[in-house]
Design a protein around this motif. Structure first.
Motif, mmCIF file in Angstrom:
data_model
loop_
_atom_site.group_PDB
_atom_site.id
_atom_site.type_symbol
_atom_site.label_atom_id
_atom_site.label_comp_id
_atom_site.label_asym_id
_atom_site.label_seq_id
_atom_site.Cartn_x
_atom_site.Cartn_y
_atom_site.Cartn_z
ATOM 1 N N ALA A 101 0.941 -1.733 0.052
ATOM 2 C CA ALA A 101 -0.008 -0.060 -0.213
ATOM 3 C C ALA A 101 0.766 1.071 0.489
ATOM 4 O O ALA A 101 0.459 2.266 -0.345
ATOM 5 C CB ALA A 101 -1.037 0.516 1.084
ATOM 6 N N GLY A 102 2.118 1.241 0.953
ATOM 7 C CA GLY A 102 2.605 2.455 0.529
ATOM 8 C C GLY A 102 3.401 2.705 -0.236
ATOM 9 O O GLY A 102 3.389 4.032 -0.810
ATOM 10 N N PHE A 103 3.796 1.517 -1.224
ATOM 11 C CA PHE A 103 4.716 1.744 -2.283
ATOM 12 C C PHE A 103 3.645 2.185 -3.694
ATOM 13 O O PHE A 103 4.120 2.967 -4.095
ATOM 14 C CB PHE A 103 5.143 0.099 -2.661
ATOM 15 C CG PHE A 103 6.570 0.226 -2.166
ATOM 16 C CD1 PHE A 103 7.522 0.636 -2.753
ATOM 17 C CD2 PHE A 103 6.833 -0.642 -1.823
ATOM 18 C CE1 PHE A 103 8.755 0.901 -1.905
ATOM 19 C CE2 PHE A 103 8.120 -1.764 -0.473
ATOM 20 C CZ PHE A 103 9.273 0.023 -1.136
ATOM 21 N N TYR A 104 2.685 1.311 -3.558
ATOM 22 C CA TYR A 104 1.595 1.713 -4.184
ATOM 23 C C TYR A 104 1.066 3.555 -4.173
ATOM 24 O O TYR A 104 0.682 4.269 -5.387
ATOM 25 C CB TYR A 104 0.821 1.210 -4.550
ATOM 26 C CG TYR A 104 -0.957 1.249 -4.320
ATOM 27 C CD1 TYR A 104 -1.963 1.700 -4.861
ATOM 28 C CD2 TYR A 104 -1.165 0.825 -3.287
ATOM 29 C CE1 TYR A 104 -3.194 2.632 -4.924
ATOM 30 C CE2 TYR A 104 -2.806 1.464 -3.215
ATOM 31 C CZ TYR A 104 -3.336 2.026 -3.321
ATOM 32 O OH TYR A 104 -4.851 2.435 -3.058
ATOM 33 N N LEU A 105 0.632 4.267 -2.938
ATOM 34 C CA LEU A 105 0.054 5.112 -2.905
ATOM 35 C C LEU A 105 1.335 6.173 -3.952
ATOM 36 O O LEU A 105 1.036 6.933 -4.374
ATOM 37 C CB LEU A 105 -0.155 5.485 -1.485
ATOM 38 C CG LEU A 105 -1.475 4.852 -1.860
ATOM 39 C CD1 LEU A 105 -1.407 4.859 0.278
ATOM 40 C CD2 LEU A 105 -2.259 5.309 -1.725
#
Length: 288
Positions: A101-105
């Motif tokens: 989630a952190g990487f994709y945001l």
């Protein structure tokens, strides 16, 4: 009448290209989506689809809307995010879903910013939502190649994939194939997202994977039937979405995903393997 509704739209070359590209995408995306669902990685596919955007945007920034540059950029960044996410999961207290989630945001925000540096709103929409009707020979060969590689690779790792979905503990006790199969599967997910990106953009590419797979689950629980049903639903949604977009003057990519979404809702309601209607019907009780 039937000819005008179904056949006439495909008298145009760009419509035939869109149909061939969508069918090729669905052929590989269906099985990949089924295993994403069975491995409880549905949101992983969505996160990785968003993670492709910075690489594709870098290719666009340097070369414009040139297919090879955007493809290589998206593939490189997608694989890098998958590896980094796995590394973060192993070295920190974060779980895989949180790290993804952190990487994709971050990836989504960075990609939109990069496209905006050079392009117009039209270019940004093209990258985010794709352009099915603009598929050329290079894009079709790429999609067909990805589908072929995916089907061959899935055939080779089919047994460990199924075992890991059903009984991962047993697989670990009898074989070491689980780890390599997982890595190969993640690579196939990225490859298919890159192929879907050409037609449906980074935001909708995962739709042709997950919606047919989750719809199929409402009709059967057997893995082989799941794969076949998901593939057929994806192909049908692609073909019907293209025809509807032609007659209703709607954007083609979103129309394909909306048709798949309608099938998903109908499956939730009427599916014979867990649909709402079948659950509400009184069950027969047999006396001994």
């Amino acid at each position: 009448m039937l000819y005008d509704l179904i056949v006439a739209p495909f008298e145009f070359d760009f419509m035939r290209r869109a149909l061939v590209g969508t069918l090729a995408l669905a052929l590989a995306a269906g099985p990949v989506g089924v295993f994403l669902m069975l491995r409880r990685m549905s949101l992983t596919g969505d996160a990785m689809a968003h993670a492709l955007l910075p690489g594709a945007a870098l290719g666009y920034l340097v070369y414009g809307l040139w297919l090879p540059a955007m493809t290589v950029g998206g593939l490189f960044v997608g694989i890098a995010v998958a590896l980094l996410s796995g590394l973060v999961t192993r070295l920190t207290a974060l779980k895989e879903d949180a790290s993804l989630a952190g990487f994709y945001l971050v990836s989504l925000a960075l990609g939109v910013t990069l496209v905006s540096l050079r392009g117009s709103n039209v270019d940004l929409l093209h990258v985010l939502f794709g352009s099915v009707l603009a598929l050329d020979d290079a894009a079709l060969f790429l999609i067909a190649g990805i589908s072929s590689v995916t089907l061959v690779a899935l055939a080779l790792i089919y047994r460990p994939l199924v075992l890991e979905c059903v009984d991962p503990g047993f697989l670990r006790s009898v074989s070491r194939a689980g780890g390599p199969a997982h890595i190969i599967f993640l690579a196939l997910v990225v490859l298919n997202l890159v192929g879907g990106f050409q037609a449906l953009g980074t935001l909708l590419a995962v739709g042709l994977m997950m919606l047919p797979a989750t719809s199929a689950r409402m009709w059967t629980a057997e893995i082989t039937r799941l794969v076949i049903t998901a593939t057929l639903i994806g192909m049908g949604a692609g073909a019907l979405g293209i025809v509807l977009s032609y007659h209703l003057s709607l954007p083609t990519g979103p129309c394909i995903i909306l048709v798949a979404g309608i099938v998903y809702i109908l499956s939730l309601a009427f599916g014979t393997a867990g649909g709402l209607v079948w659950r509400l019907l009184p069950q027969r009780h047999y006396a001994a």
